[in-house]
Design a protein around this motif. Structure first.
Motif: not given
Length: 403
Positions: A157-178
């Motif tokens: 869960r910590l990984k998901v929260l951290t990654y979403i916050k980081w991608r918020h700064n560069i790009n919201y979109s995240i595919c399921f392969e990523e």
């Protein structure tokens, strides 16, 4: 611990308003490198940094017992939980995230540890796929507490929260392969993890828009992710969070008991947040049930808010109306065929257009060729519909099942 923030790595500035946080180096997510960390390791890293010294945020004084008290792993078998922590500490050292000064050769549960954070990892840059992992992301104590609501999956869960916050700064979109790469899981498992967190209200998911590619195939853009704190405005009011569902929606079972359209029992898609097709449009256009009409209008209006979604809905409507028209003509076609059968010497009739005509050999050959072409087109349409149906099943989280 004093509330602190870093204006730059190594420079500490005291503030009063910002809550406690930990800066997580993003190279931890560089899945194709030796810097990639496991779920256990990122959770242990957070707790180590959380106990940093107020005077030197790069130093932490902890032991395994303290970390275990915070993480509460394997409560029924504490020795197993503490071993996971020790293994994670050793791994973080080997991967270059921390430097350990221990008073003893072997780390045990009671060993007093002075741990320094390797500041260099915040400046490292590793490229995996098309993504450059560098810098860091702030993870606040409240977000860690959210991760801890399921102690069996804290790191995940910590990984998901951290990654979403980081991608918020560069790009919201995240595919399921990523997501699969970041979580170290299969795409199917990654979908299940993201779906579970969305249903729980931990994250927001904004489904990608539909569009038609150059081959006239319906596709969907990559989903966008955010945290509830960001209060991102969703374009579709009928893609609610769990809390919104509980306030706005009645159960599917209750709707099925109220509807007078028995077709909904076998195909309740208009009542649930799942994939739709021309079959649902057909039901919507032909139903006499006011509940089905109301829900159909909500669903199709929601999809039509975007131009590409509107195009898809119009395509469904065109096909459904053509089907209705054919059904309305069917009794007349049966009547004409019956007359031809009883009177074989009568003038030939084109049952496609239901107009009487003399049919010579050339006309008959043309009609047969036309019928063959139409059959081939019908088969092609069925194959395209099947491909589309399979694609729709793969479009994770376009709509969720209503509670």
């Amino acid at each position: 611990m004093d509330k602190i923030t870093e204006s730059y790595i190594g420079e500490v500035e005291a503030v009063k308003d910002e809550p406690n946080y930990v800066i997580v180096p993003m190279v931890m997510f560089a899945y194709e490198s030796s810097k990639y960390v496991t779920e256990d390791e990122i959770a242990v890293y957070y707790e180590i940094v959380y106990h940093a010294s107020a005077r030197d945020v790069s130093m932490s004084h902890v032991n395994v017992e303290l970390l275990y008290a915070r993480l509460k792993w394997d409560a029924s078998t504490p020795s197993r939980g503490k071993k996971r922590i020790i293994d994670s500490i050793v791994a973080l050292k080997e991967k270059g995230y921390i430097v350990i000064e221990s008073h003893g050769e072997e780390i045990t549960a009671a060993t007093y540890l002075t741990i320094r954070i390797n500041k260099r990892v915040f400046k490292d840059r590793i490229v995996c796929g098309n993504t450059a992992y560098t810098g860091w992301t702030k993870i606040y104590e409240s977000e860690m507490n959210t991760a801890k609501t399921d102690r069996y999956k804290i790191g995940q869960r910590l990984k998901v929260l951290t990654y979403i916050k980081w991608r918020h700064n560069i790009n919201y979109s995240i595919c399921f392969e990523e997501w699969a790469n970041v979580l170290g899981a299969s795409p199917r498992t990654a979908k299940r993890i993201i779906k579970s967190l969305k249903e729980e209200g931990v994250i927001n998911v904004k489904s990608g828009e539909y569009y038609t590619d150059w081959n006239n195939n319906v596709r969907q853009e990559i989903n966008q992710f955010s945290l509830p704190e960001e209060k991102e405005e969703l374009d579709d009011d009928y893609k609610p969070t769990v809390t919104q569902r509980q306030r706005k929606m009645v159960s599917v079972a209750e709707l099925l008991t109220k509807t007078t359209d028995k077709r909904m029992v076998d195909r309740p898609e208009l009542f649930v947040y799942g994939d739709l097709s021309e079959e649902d449009m057909y039901i919507y256009l032909t139903t006499e049930c006011s509940i089905v009409k109301e829900w159909g209008k909500k669903r199709f209006d929601a999809i039509s808010k975007k131009p590409k979604g509107k195009e898809m809905v119009e395509n469904w409507e065109m096909k459904a109306k053509k089907r209705i028209e054919n059904e309305q003509q069917e009794p007349r076609r049966i009547q004409i065929e019956a007359v031809q059968k009883e009177n074989p010497t009568t003038v030939s009739v084109d049952v496609t257009n239901y107009t009487e005509q003399d049919e010579d050999a050339h006309t008959k050959a043309y009609r047969m060729a036309q019928a063959k072409r139409e059959e081939q087109e019908r088969i092609k349409r069925e194959e395209e519909n099947e491909r589309f149906r399979q694609e729709m099943l793969e479009l994770e989280d376009e709509y969720e099942e209503a509670i």
